[in-house]
Design an enzyme around this catalytic site. Structure first.
Site, short mmCIF file in Angstrom:
data_model
loop_
_atom_site.label_atom_id
_atom_site.label_comp_id
_atom_site.label_asym_id
_atom_site.label_seq_id
_atom_site.Cartn_x
_atom_site.Cartn_y
_atom_site.Cartn_z
N LEU A 57 3.28 -30.44 81.15
CA LEU A 57 4.27 -31.49 81.36
C LEU A 57 3.69 -32.83 80.88
CD1 LEU A 57 7.13 -31.58 82.69
CD2 LEU A 57 6.00 -32.43 84.74
N ASP A 94 1.82 -24.37 86.77
CA ASP A 94 3.20 -24.77 87.02
C ASP A 94 3.52 -25.94 86.11
OD1 ASP A 94 5.69 -25.36 87.99
OD2 ASP A 94 5.00 -26.22 89.89
N GLU A 95 4.02 -25.63 84.93
CA GLU A 95 4.28 -26.63 83.90
C GLU A 95 3.04 -27.51 83.65
OE1 GLU A 95 9.01 -27.45 84.06
OE2 GLU A 95 7.84 -28.59 85.52
N PRO A 96 1.90 -26.89 83.36
CA PRO A 96 0.66 -27.67 83.19
C PRO A 96 0.68 -28.60 81.99
CG PRO A 96 0.32 -25.39 82.51
CD PRO A 96 1.67 -25.45 83.15
#
Length: 483
Positions: free
Chosen positions: A126, A122-124
């Site tokens: 970011l 999950d949006e690693p």
């Protein structure tokens, strides 16, 4: 008897329909469904009461919820199922762990659920995550892909990795200047190679509201698809909205990596309705309807004049009061529907021009609220207010929020009630050192709604989903490496 022959005009009409381009539709649009809520609706109610009545064609699950997958079985709704960041390390470390995850969350439901994608992470990437998840992303994706092959499911679904827009955007708002961040270059090269080898698309997560907050020189109209008299110029190309510029920024970054033709999926795009200035239902409706209408047009981006993202997911289906507020309290108010399944505004998610169907037969707790007792000495109430907000959700009290105008002690009552509802209206949760008072009179004021919780005995929540998955993977890891 009517004639059995065909009228010439009817034949002409049928011929025109056969060769005419398809009518604009939302077939390539879906919604995201998260589980970070203290009181989520039961999965069966979400599917039967929201997704199906509103003709939602596809949904992206934040995690593999057994309740959600069971409810989606047999519906024909296309499903993308997420792998939370917390599972990346164990899945990267063991092919057996990946095989177990696929068995438990995909194979078990594959006969009834129409899986499209497995979204690993999950949006690693970011930027705020640093290197916390980055080393495990590609190997986890590879292991999941291998498990799908072994399960003979790889032809029915693809593996993708949701990447945040800050993975490729820089300080400039010009798409031609975009490139992948230097700190992710090596990992991104490996990821792009994996995606290309498996004919998988690049999934990007767009955060227009965050971008709007960070780029004070850009107008609100640019973000919500209101045509500009002075579009952003980037060489010979012109951009009159954030969405197209973001897609072309990604196309530029992919082109610089040698993969300019890679398909793109927009894994999330939404606008919050509360918790900040300019986070309102009216503006959210402008953005969402603008986006859906824009996707239905023939026009594409300057760098991809003939190809649009193959799918776009509206963020999000429901409000989630347990989402992180690191970016701001508005993160908990992205829902098209409130946490209890009531539409906040109109947008076509599949139902066309009709109003959205609300969730029916919601099982609310009794009509009771917790407020501050004005007859008590409130000189020390600030500590109770802080405790309530630390353990509840006070995001609507943020500047610009729907309850920011309450003032004192109305804001205290809002905080008290939110804590009280999150704890299922237990009497002791309205104590607050004797300053709380339970009332049956709704204390809501204008647009500031004091929530009433719903029963949650059969509802999926993110923490139990993660806990079960982590436990199974840890047991498997222990058996492999210790025994």
């Amino acid at each position: 008897m009517p004639s059995s022959g065909h009228h010439p005009l009817l034949l002409l009409l049928l011929l025109l329909l056969a060769v005419a381009p398809p009518l604009p539709s939302t077939a390539a649009v879906g919604v995201t469904w998260g589980f970070a809520s203290s009181h989520p609706l039961p999965a069966a109610q979400v599917v039967r009461g929201l997704l199906l009545p509103n003709s939602v064609p596809r949904v992206r699950l934040a995690a593999a919820s057994s309740d959600a997958l069971s409810a989606l079985a047999g519906t024909g709704v296309a499903v993308t199922v997420g792998v939370p960041n917390e599972l990346l390390r164990p899945l990267a470390a063991s092919t057996k762990a990946a095989a177990a995850w696929v068995h438990d969350n995909v194979t078990r439901y594959a006969s009834g659920v129409r899986f499209e994608y497995i979204a690993v992470g999950d949006e690693p990437f970011l930027q705020s995550h640093g290197q916390h998840f980055q080393p495990f992303v590609v190997r986890a994706a590879e292991n999941i892909q291998r498990a799908l092959v072994d399960a003979k499911l790889s032809s029915k679904m693809k593996v993708v990795v949701p990447c945040s827009a800050d993975t490729y955007q820089n300080a400039s708002t010009l798409p031609s200047k975009a490139t992948f961040r230097p700190d992710v270059n090596k990992t991104m090269a490996d990821l792009l190679s994996f995606l290309a080898n498996n004919s998988s698309p690049f999934m990007v997560e767009l955060s227009p509201f965050l971008s709007f907050q960070q780029n004070k020189n850009m107008s609100l109209d640019y973000y919500i698809f209101q045509l500009l008299s002075h579009p952003v110029k980037d060489g010979q190309n012109k951009y009159d909205n954030y969405f197209d510029a973001s897609i072309d920024a990604l196309v530029t970054a992919l082109s610089k990596a040698g993969l300019g033709d890679m398909d793109i999926i927009v894994g999330r795009a939404g606008w919050p309705t509360d918790g900040a200035v300019n986070a309102t239902p009216a503006i959210a409706q402008s953005f969402m309807t603008g986006l859906v209408n824009h996707l239905a047009k023939k026009s594409r981006t300057p760098l991809r004049p003939k190809v649009r993202p193959i799918e776009t997911y509206l963020f999000s289906l429901l409000d989630e009061d347990q989402r992180s507020t690191a970016s701001g309290g508005y993160e908990r108010h992205y829902g098209i529907f409130t946490f209890d399944g009531q539409a906040k505004y109109y947008v076509n998610i599949g139902q066309g021009s009709k109003a959205l169907n609300n969730a029916p037969d919601v099982d609310y707790l009794p009509s009771k609220w917790c407020v501050v007792d004005n007859n008590k000495d409130l000189s020390n109430v600030s500590s109770s207010l802080s405790a309530a907000c630390s353990n509840g959700d006070c995001s609507a009290l943020s500047p610009g929020g729907s309850c920011s105008g309450l003032g004192w002690p109305g804001n205290v009552s809002y905080a008290f009630n939110n804590y009280y509802q999150q704890r299922d209206q237990s009497e002791e949760s309205c104590n607050f050192n004797g300053l709380g008072l339970i009332t049956t009179v709704d204390p809501s004021v204008d647009n500031c709604l004091f929530p009433l919780a719903i029963r949650t005995s059969a509802a999926p929540s993110l923490q139990p989903i993660l806990a079960v998955a982590m436990l199974r993977l840890l047991i498997l890891w222990f058996c492999i490496h210790i025994l």
